[in-house]
Motif scaffolding. Structure first.
Motif, PDB file in Angstrom:
ATOM      1  N   VAL A   1      59.707  46.448  -9.419  1.00 29.60           N
ATOM      2  CA  VAL A   1      58.864  47.005  -8.732  1.00 29.60           C
ATOM      3  C   VAL A   1      58.823  45.880  -7.311  1.00 29.60           C
ATOM      4  CG1 VAL A   1      55.658  46.884  -8.252  1.00 29.60           C
ATOM      5  CG2 VAL A   1      57.475  47.397 -10.307  1.00 29.60           C
TER       6      VAL A   1
ATOM      7  N   TYR B   1      59.359  44.649 -13.299  1.00 31.12           N
ATOM      8  CA  TYR B   1      57.753  44.114 -12.809  1.00 31.12           C
ATOM      9  C   TYR B   1      57.739  42.845 -13.271  1.00 31.12           C
ATOM     10  CZ  TYR B   1      54.405  45.087 -16.242  1.00 31.12           C
ATOM     11  OH  TYR B   1      53.997  44.849 -17.396  1.00 31.12           O
TER      12      TYR B   1
ATOM     13  N   THR C   1      58.514  50.133 -18.929  1.00 26.97           N
ATOM     14  CA  THR C   1      58.100  49.599 -17.684  1.00 26.97           C
ATOM     15  C   THR C   1      58.572  48.035 -18.210  1.00 26.97           C
ATOM     16  OG1 THR C   1      56.515  49.347 -18.247  1.00 26.97           O
ATOM     17  CG2 THR C   1      56.075  50.953 -16.065  1.00 26.97           C
TER      18      THR C   1
ATOM     19  N   HIS D   1      59.713  36.830 -12.622  1.00 31.52           N
ATOM     20  CA  HIS D   1      58.858  36.527 -11.140  1.00 31.52           C
ATOM     21  C   HIS D   1      60.049  36.547 -10.093  1.00 31.52           C
ATOM     22  CE1 HIS D   1      56.597  38.017  -7.514  1.00 31.52           C
ATOM     23  NE2 HIS D   1      56.250  38.694  -8.585  1.00 31.52           N
TER      24      HIS D   1
ATOM     25  N   TYR E   1      52.220  47.230 -12.939  1.00 33.88           N
ATOM     26  CA  TYR E   1      53.454  47.640 -12.269  1.00 33.88           C
ATOM     27  C   TYR E   1      53.239  49.445 -10.997  1.00 33.88           C
ATOM     28  CZ  TYR E   1      51.822  50.303 -16.368  1.00 33.88           C
ATOM     29  OH  TYR E   1      51.355  51.407 -16.439  1.00 33.88           O
TER      30      TYR E   1
END
Ligand SMILES: Cc1cc2nc3c(=O)[nH]c(=O)nc-3n(C[C@H](O)[C@H](O)[C@H](O)COP(=O)(O)O)c2cc1C
Ligand code: SF4
Ligand code: SF4
Length: 274
Positions: free
Chosen positions: A70, A99, A127, A132, A104
């Motif tokens: 994402v 994500y 999801t 990150h 998301y």
């Protein structure tokens, strides 16, 4: 509905820092694949090949797992372009977005909508959470997907085979905020330090935009630099720290603000099938 896999499972992923790839492969193993066939659409040359030759490429595959990260609450533009060029011919598939523990957005909805419109039968969707990409500045979801995430991905793979009907975009939740509503993608470009570069060419091979010179390790030119999507593939793969993240104070504060909840609260995967 008979969901037995008779041929092979294919995994089509865009995954600059490998978290999406890892999760999609765990799902494939859960579906019973011993040796899923990987189609790496992070590679720009492969994206071009796929657009012109998809029938031959997917010939022996009877289920495809599509995976994408994402970006700013949306699918990366490169994934959107690639999905536009693929038609499903009633092939079954699983839609997955990964994500960085923040949000998301409407990426999964976008993916399921595109796949359904292109004549794929979407058996399941999910999801998942990955470290990150900008964790060098603000640490978020470090080490994810971890063991628990991968077990959940595996279980999702096996349970999804019991699905009794296909999904439609209306089955997919969306998280709408300022970032996902905007058409813009906010990203941070890495810094290149030529003194540290040993010209190994790894970053050039991994860059989804084909904008790094294999000879120098630098961007091809200033125009190419503007096309950088800040995916951090080059940073995570440069073992000599010649490519790294640097953010000015304003950017740092902004990122800290946007990721303030993501940095402290652990979110869990969401899996959807009927
Ligand atoms: C440009 C950019 C934008 C991102 N936007 C979001 C976002 O909106 N929400 C979020 O939770 N994570 C966001 N992330 C983090 C990634 O989705 C996450 O780290 C993912 O695991 C990366 O996948 P990969 O390892 O397959 O590259 C963003 C990352 C980048 C590089
Ligand atoms: S991966 Fe690092 S060392 Fe290798 S060419 Fe790229 S910048 Fe240079
Ligand atoms: S140069 Fe930009 S687009 Fe290419 S790998 Fe590095 S961060 Fe990603």
């Amino acid at each position: 509905m008979e969901n037995k896999i008779t041929k092979r499972i294919g995994v089509v992923y865009f995954s600059p820092t490998n978290t999406t790839k890892e999760i999609c492969k765990a799902i494939a193993f859960g579906m019973g694949a011993k040796d899923p066939i990987e189609f790496n659409i992070t590679n720009p040359d492969f994206r071009t090949k796929l657009a012109s030759n998809q029938n031959a490429i997917f010939e022996n595959i009877d289920h495809i797992i599509f995976g994408a990260p994402v970006y700013s609450g949306k699918l990366p533009l490169q994934v959107i372009e690639c999905l536009k060029s693929i038609s499903g011919n009633e092939k079954k598939c699983t839609a997955v977005v990964v994500y960085g523990n923040r949000d998301y957005g409407f990426a999964l909805y976008q993916m399921v909508k595109m796949l359904s419109n292109n004549n794929f039968n979407v058996l399941a969707a999910g999801t998942f959470i990955g470290q990150h990409s900008y964790s060098d500045i603000v640490p978020v979801a470090i080490g994810r997907p971890d063991k628990t995430d991968l077990e959940k991905a595996y279980d999702f793979g096996s349970e999804s085979l019991t699905a009794s009907s296909y999904l439609s975009p209306e089955d997919i939740p969306v998280q709408r905020d300022m970032i996902s509503k905007s058409e813009n993608y906010t990203s941070i470009q890495p810094v290149f330090k030529s003194e540290k570069c040993i010209q190994c060419g790894v970053c050039s091979e991994r860059c989804p935009m084909n904008i790094i010179s294999p000879e120098t390790g630098n961007w091809l030119n200033q125009e190419a630099k503007k096309q950088c999507i800040g995916c951090m593939a080059c940073v995570s793969d440069c073992k000599d720290n010649a490519r790294f993240m640097r953010a000015n104070l304003l950017m740092r504060l902004m990122l800290k603000y946007v990721l303030r909840k993501a940095a402290v609260e652990r979110l869990e995967p969401l899996t959807i099938f009927n």
